[in-house]
Design a protein around this motif. Structure first.
Motif, short mmCIF file in Angstrom:
data_model
loop_
_atom_site.label_atom_id
_atom_site.label_comp_id
_atom_site.label_asym_id
_atom_site.label_seq_id
_atom_site.Cartn_x
_atom_site.Cartn_y
_atom_site.Cartn_z
N LEU A 117 0.63 -1.45 -0.36
CA LEU A 117 -0.28 -0.02 0.18
C LEU A 117 0.89 1.48 0.50
N PHE A 119 3.47 1.46 -1.65
CA PHE A 119 4.11 1.71 -2.56
C PHE A 119 3.09 2.14 -3.79
N ASP A 120 1.94 1.66 -3.51
CA ASP A 120 0.63 2.36 -4.59
C ASP A 120 -0.27 3.53 -4.03
N ILE A 121 0.40 4.01 -2.88
CA ILE A 121 0.17 5.18 -3.27
C ILE A 121 1.31 6.38 -3.14
N LEU A 122 2.42 5.84 -3.72
CA LEU A 122 3.68 6.67 -4.11
C LEU A 122 4.01 6.90 -5.13
N ALA A 123 2.72 5.34 -5.89
CA ALA A 123 2.80 5.31 -7.40
C ALA A 123 2.20 6.63 -7.50
N GLY A 124 1.07 6.75 -7.29
CA GLY A 124 -0.19 7.03 -7.36
C GLY A 124 0.47 8.76 -7.81
N GLU A 125 1.65 9.42 -7.27
CA GLU A 125 1.91 10.58 -6.48
C GLU A 125 3.55 11.09 -6.24
N ALA A 126 4.30 10.30 -6.17
CA ALA A 126 5.69 10.10 -5.49
C ALA A 126 6.39 10.33 -7.55
N LEU A 131 10.73 7.69 -4.63
CA LEU A 131 10.51 6.75 -4.57
C LEU A 131 11.93 6.11 -3.88
N LEU B 131 4.12 0.47 -12.19
CA LEU B 131 4.45 0.48 -10.38
C LEU B 131 3.08 -0.08 -10.24
N LYS B 132 1.69 1.10 -10.63
CA LYS B 132 0.63 0.85 -10.25
C LYS B 132 -0.12 -1.08 -10.73
N SER B 135 2.02 -2.73 -7.94
CA SER B 135 1.71 -3.02 -6.56
C SER B 135 0.34 -3.57 -6.68
#
Lengths: 318, 318
Positions: A117, A119-126, A131, B131-132, B135
């Motif tokens: 989760l 990395f899932d969140i980071l994949a959206g924004e970061a 990362l 990435l998404k 994950s």
């Protein structure tokens, strides 16, 4: 709540809590239950707050800041779940741990789920650089945990080894929170680095004080696993100081052969030989170093909050 | 080696192996040892090969393909380490497992380290969309593992539940390998989807055949944990078929109350009532579906490899 004393940030920490709970979602009912339990048992959300506070010094991008903050807090939760497996811990912050309530099997994959989760969140924004920052922190946390495990019952563990362990166990994530917050706000590199070091140093102090509590508090009052670090073979600064710097060194080494049996005697020695004062002194040195790092930001109202937080780390009673 | 029969890809799989070993690095000696052990114990690298093969249909970007392939293989290794903790497994591919050799404590964080390495590699090369994708796969793997754990000893588990479990346990990562490979090569969306489905279907068949081996092979010959899935309460298709479709249903349900004691009798029933043929038939149906999905790519030499691989999945003896 803890943040009542900081009206400038309190409202946002409260709102962030809802956002955080909203990200902790799984379609698998048992995972959902386990992570909801964990989220509700709370914590002060010190890492997310540091991320917000450090971002306030520049251009505040709330969406980015919150997602980074959620990612790091969830990462922290993941490490707690896996920590509790290793420590066989039944209680955490006064609540039953995932491994105790649902079993170690569920705890392994519930922790993995939370890591993902993150990395899932980071994949959206970061950005990829953010990362990399986060994955570097986690790698070092994992390495530190295994090092700590390997060093158990090793009476020859060095100060250097201890401080390295404290860094990877706690300080790096504090540092990451501050560096990511400051970085997201587009601050100059030197300021990002200084705020990062502020985070690292208060993180060091935070862990030292925690290690001190292991001798001064009853397990129930800190909602922690039964027993003490030293009964599990984890030797912290008060132990090392006594072993290496005091006249009780040899005696303590002997007693540590049977830590459970000699529990009270060990605690008495540690409490009476100045090692706790010494530990607190080291913690305060870190706090002073932390404050110095952010001197250049003085005048900004968020600077005062960071100063107050630093003081609280060593003056807290919980 | 396995890939000798495919000269068109063999050399690259061999070179990739060196690259993979080079990414499996830790500064912590024990982690380094554990992950080197695991890497050396091998495996066919079927997921990386699928990623390469599907990328060959378009513009082949070797650097990107290899980093994606390493990330997915390392992810696969991470799940194996954590799986073995839960299964209390001592052997994997004939080698001692991390949890058996180094203890569950080390295994928890060695697995976490590999999870992190997955994202560390992706942070260097992958897009946020990739990435998404990854994950999402891991989230479903975790959910599937916990579901499987929760369904243990549940005689009422449905076919639907079983196939869902097979999907999250094995097929999704096969699908992801193919979809990421095809996607990296800039193929049209429909082709990416078709190659992804090819991966999913051969993954389903792969797991079904594995579940079948649980009855036909000795544990030592497949280098797997002692005991059978059903003695651990994991009911696979041959069991479900016998329970629901054969005249031995009630008898089997009774025997499963004491699976260890009735081990041989259970195996005899399963082997003699056609449930293994049925399982193979279902696996072959998946293989046919897989082949159909990539019909449009016929003529390309890599198409033939995918077809041969699909056949091997159901004709293999290991």
């Amino acid at each position: 709540m803890f943040w009542d004393r900081f009206p400038l940030i309190k409202e946002e920490v409260v709102q962030f809590e809802d956002y955080l709970q909203g990200t902790l979602v799984s379609r698998q009912p048992l995972i959902q239950e386990a992570i909801s339990d964990l989220a509700k048992s709370g914590g002060k959300r010190i890492r997310p707050a540091l991320l917000m506070l450090t971002a306030k010094f520049g251009e505040y991008k709330r969406e980015e800041v919150w997602s980074l903050a959620a990612a790091l807090e969830i990462l922290h939760m993941a490490t707690l779940i896996h920590d509790d497996i290793i420590d066989d811990a039944n209680l955490r912050r006064g609540s039953e741990t995932v491994q105790s309530k649902y079993g170690k099997d569920v705890a392994v994959f519930a922790g993995d789920y939370l890591f993902t989760l993150t990395f899932d969140i980071l994949a959206g924004e970061a950005t990829n650089e953010q990362l990399k920052q986060v994955s570097n922190i986690i790698k070092q946390i994992c390495e530190g945990e295994i090092q700590q495990h390997q060093d158990r019952y090793n009476i020859d563990v060095t100060y250097k080894g201890y401080f390295k362990r404290v860094k990877s166990k706690t300080a790096l994530l504090f540092e990451g929170s501050c560096a990511l917050g400051a970085g997201s706000a587009g601050l100059p590199k030197a300021t990002v680095r200084n705020l990062g070091h502020y985070g690292r140093y208060i993180g060091m102090a935070f862990q030292l004080v925690d290690d001190l509590f292991d001798f001064t508090k009853s397990s129930s009052s800190i909602g922690k696993p039964k027993g003490n670090d030293f009964t599990q073979g984890i030797y912290t600064l008060p132990i090392l100081y006594t072993l290496y710097e005091s006249s009780y060194g040899e005696k303590l080494a002997e007693l540590l052969d049977n830590p459970l049996e000699n529990n009270q005697e060990i605690k008495d020695i540690i409490t009476n030989n100045g090692s706790l004062d010494y530990t607190m002194k080291v913690a305060k040195t870190y706090i002073n170093k932390a404050k110095k790092k952010i001197k250049g930001l003085a005048g900004n109202p968020y600077h005062q909050i960071l100063i107050d937080l630093a003081d609280i780390v060593v003056n807290r009673d919980y």
